[in-house]
Design a protein around this motif. Structure first.
Motif, PDB file in Angstrom:
ATOM      1  N   THR A  31       0.831  -1.203   0.000  1.00 51.14           N
ATOM      2  CA  THR A  31       0.000   0.000   0.000  1.00 51.14           C
ATOM      3  C   THR A  31       0.867   1.255   0.000  1.00 51.14           C
ATOM      4  O   THR A  31       1.851   1.342   0.746  1.00 51.14           O
ATOM      5  CB  THR A  31      -0.915   0.006   1.240  1.00 51.14           C
ATOM      6  OG1 THR A  31      -1.801  -1.113   1.171  1.00 51.14           O
ATOM      7  CG2 THR A  31      -1.733   1.288   1.315  1.00 51.14           C
ATOM      8  N   GLN A  32       0.500   2.228  -0.813  1.00 42.86           N
ATOM      9  CA  GLN A  32       1.207   3.506  -0.834  1.00 42.86           C
ATOM     10  C   GLN A  32       1.097   4.189   0.524  1.00 42.86           C
ATOM     11  O   GLN A  32      -0.005   4.339   1.064  1.00 42.86           O
ATOM     12  CB  GLN A  32       0.632   4.412  -1.915  1.00 42.86           C
ATOM     13  CG  GLN A  32       1.190   5.826  -1.941  1.00 42.86           C
ATOM     14  CD  GLN A  32       2.676   5.859  -2.235  1.00 42.86           C
ATOM     15  OE1 GLN A  32       3.132   5.200  -3.166  1.00 42.86           O
ATOM     16  NE2 GLN A  32       3.429   6.614  -1.466  1.00 42.86           N
ATOM     17  N   ASP A  39       6.165   2.661  -0.320  1.00 44.75           N
ATOM     18  CA  ASP A  39       5.005   1.927   0.157  1.00 44.75           C
ATOM     19  C   ASP A  39       5.223   1.606   1.635  1.00 44.75           C
ATOM     20  O   ASP A  39       6.216   2.047   2.243  1.00 44.75           O
ATOM     21  CB  ASP A  39       4.767   0.666  -0.681  1.00 44.75           C
ATOM     22  CG  ASP A  39       5.950  -0.301  -0.703  1.00 44.75           C
ATOM     23  OD1 ASP A  39       6.885  -0.144   0.128  1.00 44.75           O
ATOM     24  OD2 ASP A  39       5.946  -1.227  -1.538  1.00 44.75           O
TER      25      ASP A  39
END
Length: 210
Positions: A31-32, A39
């Motif tokens: 996930t960013q 990330d």
């Protein structure tokens, strides 16, 4: 907080974050985060990096980057991901008591880094947390001091910052109020918290962050 209390807080923050990371799946790791190009895995590796990297390697990376500290920091993080990517929670826990301090920063710098980057990870994942108010006060005092300019580049604006939940304020000028977490993230240029702030100075901050 004195240095001994700050080092104890650093160790605790590393262990708490390790517990969070333990439960992540592959999608969550990728996930960013709220932090630039990293990330979640990259942010975790950045936080681990100083505890598993010797000074000679750091200096070599800085030289290789021709003195560009941002670039050398990215290179260090990439190396930590390559070496420890599958074991980041375990390594954070194993090195929780490491007493790394950056040149001229003292222990408050890594504590502040942990508080900020911890939220860079948690917020995109929708994970809530409770904060120790003494740690937040110490971090906010640091971020609004000249000492934080090395490594953090917080906002420098004619603003009176107010953390309503912990009874803290700093600066003069138009007022920006919010929780200590929101103020801390705004000071370190995270626009995600703009809608959580109030006061006649919010427009100034919004302009600075866009």
């Amino acid at each position: 907080m004195d240095d001994a209390q700050i080092f104890a807080a650093i160790a605790d923050e590393r262990r708490v974050l390790a517990d969070v990371l333990d439960g992540l799946d592959d999608r969550q790791w990728a996930t960013q985060s709220l932090c630039g190009a990293w990330d979640v895995r990259g942010v975790a590796a950045h936080l681990l990096g100083p505890t598993v990297t010797g000074i000679p390697e750091v200096l070599w990376l800085v030289l290789r980057a021709r003195g560009n500290f941002a670039r050398s920091n990215m290179a260090l993080t990439d190396r930590v991901v390559a070496k420890y990517g599958a074991r980041l929670p375990q390594m954070l826990r194993a090195n929780a008591d490491h007493r790394f301090t950056p040149p001229g920063g003292g222990p408050i710098a890594p504590l502040t880094d942990l508080l900020i980057h911890g939220q860079d990870i948690r917020r995109p994942l929708g994970l809530a947390r409770s904060f120790d108010p003494d740690r937040q006060r110490a971090a906010l005092d640091f971020l609004t001091s000249p000492a934080s300019r090395r490594g953090f580049a917080p906002l420098r604006l004619p603003i009176r910052w107010v953390a309503e939940d912990i009874g803290w304020e700093s600066g003069t000028g138009a007022t920006v109020s919010g929780t200590a977490e929101a103020v801390m993230l705004a000071l370190t240029r995270r626009p995600v918290v703009l809608d959580e702030l109030s006061g006649d100075g919010v427009g100034v901050v919004r302009t600075a962050l866009h």
